[in-house]
Design an enzyme around this catalytic site. Structure first.
Site, PDB file in Angstrom:
ATOM      1  N   ASP A   1       0.870  -1.170   0.000  1.00 29.99           N
ATOM      2  CA  ASP A   1       0.000   0.000   0.000  1.00 29.99           C
ATOM      3  C   ASP A   1       0.914   1.228   0.000  1.00 29.99           C
ATOM      4  O   ASP A   1       1.242   1.766   1.053  1.00 29.99           O
ATOM      5  CB  ASP A   1      -0.907  -0.009   1.238  1.00 29.99           C
ATOM      6  CG  ASP A   1      -1.845   1.191   1.250  1.00 29.99           C
ATOM      7  OD1 ASP A   1      -2.310   1.589   0.164  1.00 29.99           O
ATOM      8  OD2 ASP A   1      -2.098   1.745   2.337  1.00 29.99           O
TER       9      ASP A   1
ATOM     10  N   GLU B   1      -3.042  -2.104  -4.955  1.00 29.02           N
ATOM     11  CA  GLU B   1      -4.288  -1.583  -5.506  1.00 29.02           C
ATOM     12  C   GLU B   1      -3.982  -0.730  -6.735  1.00 29.02           C
ATOM     13  O   GLU B   1      -2.937  -0.093  -6.816  1.00 29.02           O
ATOM     14  CB  GLU B   1      -5.030  -0.728  -4.464  1.00 29.02           C
ATOM     15  CG  GLU B   1      -5.741  -1.587  -3.443  1.00 29.02           C
ATOM     16  CD  GLU B   1      -6.657  -0.777  -2.523  1.00 29.02           C
ATOM     17  OE1 GLU B   1      -6.876   0.423  -2.769  1.00 29.02           O
ATOM     18  OE2 GLU B   1      -7.144  -1.359  -1.533  1.00 29.02           O
TER      19      GLU B   1
ATOM     20  N   ASP C   1      -1.918   1.122   7.324  1.00 32.38           N
ATOM     21  CA  ASP C   1      -1.352   0.929   5.985  1.00 32.38           C
ATOM     22  C   ASP C   1      -0.859  -0.507   5.799  1.00 32.38           C
ATOM     23  O   ASP C   1      -0.979  -1.078   4.713  1.00 32.38           O
ATOM     24  CB  ASP C   1      -0.236   1.943   5.734  1.00 32.38           C
ATOM     25  CG  ASP C   1      -0.777   3.373   5.768  1.00 32.38           C
ATOM     26  OD1 ASP C   1      -1.734   3.659   5.017  1.00 32.38           O
ATOM     27  OD2 ASP C   1      -0.284   4.186   6.565  1.00 32.38           O
TER      28      ASP C   1
END
Lengths: 161, 161
Positions: free
Chosen positions: A8, A68, A140
């Site tokens: 992330d 992502e 995170d």
């Protein structure tokens, strides 16, 4: 057996999480967060992220990485910082020989919680169920573990066992 | 005597240019462009940029680097690609021990051509005057040399000779 590194990326704090996937079973290996000094020049912060992620790859020898998909935020300055951080982190993955799967944020939530609209608290609650006993370093790192789990789920097919 | 590495990062083609600055005098050392395969995964392309810029730094041992400030483009996808490429390139600078000065695009043009509204053709014409004999690899290398020259001009003060 596959080791997956979830990421992330962000300039101030990049989360990472490593899981083991065997067929449909997953287990926790490690997770953490790489923080950078907001007062340091951006090039140094990016180098720190790159170096730290290379070290994580060196320590845990994952087979692949997952993150992502990136999208443009409402705040253009945040988007620029995020994208530059992501550039340094993805370069570190390729430097370590890893391919990086990219998954839409909704798909990650759907895969981990069962609904694409899940909030952070729901994702973190599901992590406790899916990776029992894992001490998660922060929000995170939790997001990074979630994308690793999603990557394991999305890649798993009974035929590939 | 200062060696300056100018950079014009982009995912498909990152321009670089190295100049020598001695007081108000500048001269050309080298320039080039790093192209990446549009069909390769983005992580590999970013790693290629990072590696290639590290190699340029290793070959020419610049004292510092310079790049234009980044801004959000009309096209969000282009902005995301550009910013990720910039992240990999700036991380390479810091990995090579270089600080990176950032200059507004208008200031670069003003410093090289004399007007902030100069177009690419005017910048390239001035490069021929300022760096006589330099064979410029392409438009991105030209932009990189321009930002290096601007950095030399903006840092120069007669008192610092």
């Amino acid at each position: 057996m596959t080791i997956i590194l979830g990421l992330d990326p962000s300039l101030s704090c990049t989360g990472w999480g490593v899981i083991r996937a065997e067929g449909s079973r997953i287990s926790h290996i490690a997770n953490g967060e790489v923080k950078t000094d907001a007062k340091a020049p951006i090039a140094e912060r990016l180098h720190h992220l790159h170096d730290a992620i290379r070290a994580v790859i060196g320590s845990h020898a994952p087979d692949r990485a997952a993150a992502e998909e990136i999208f443009v935020n409402k705040n253009p300055q945040s988007t620029l910082k995020l994208a530059q951080a992501r550039g340094a982190v993805l370069a570190a993955c390729a430097a370590g020989g890893l391919a990086v799967n990219e998954h839409a944020a909704r798909l990650v939530k759907k895969s981990v919680v069962g609904t694409g609209g899940a909030d952070k608290a729901q994702v973190q609650a599901m992590l406790k169920v899916l990776l029992p006993g894992a001490a998660v370093a922060g929000a995170d790192a939790a997001d990074a573990l979630a994308v690793a789990i999603a990557d394991a789920h999305l890649s798993y097919s009974p035929l590939s066992r």
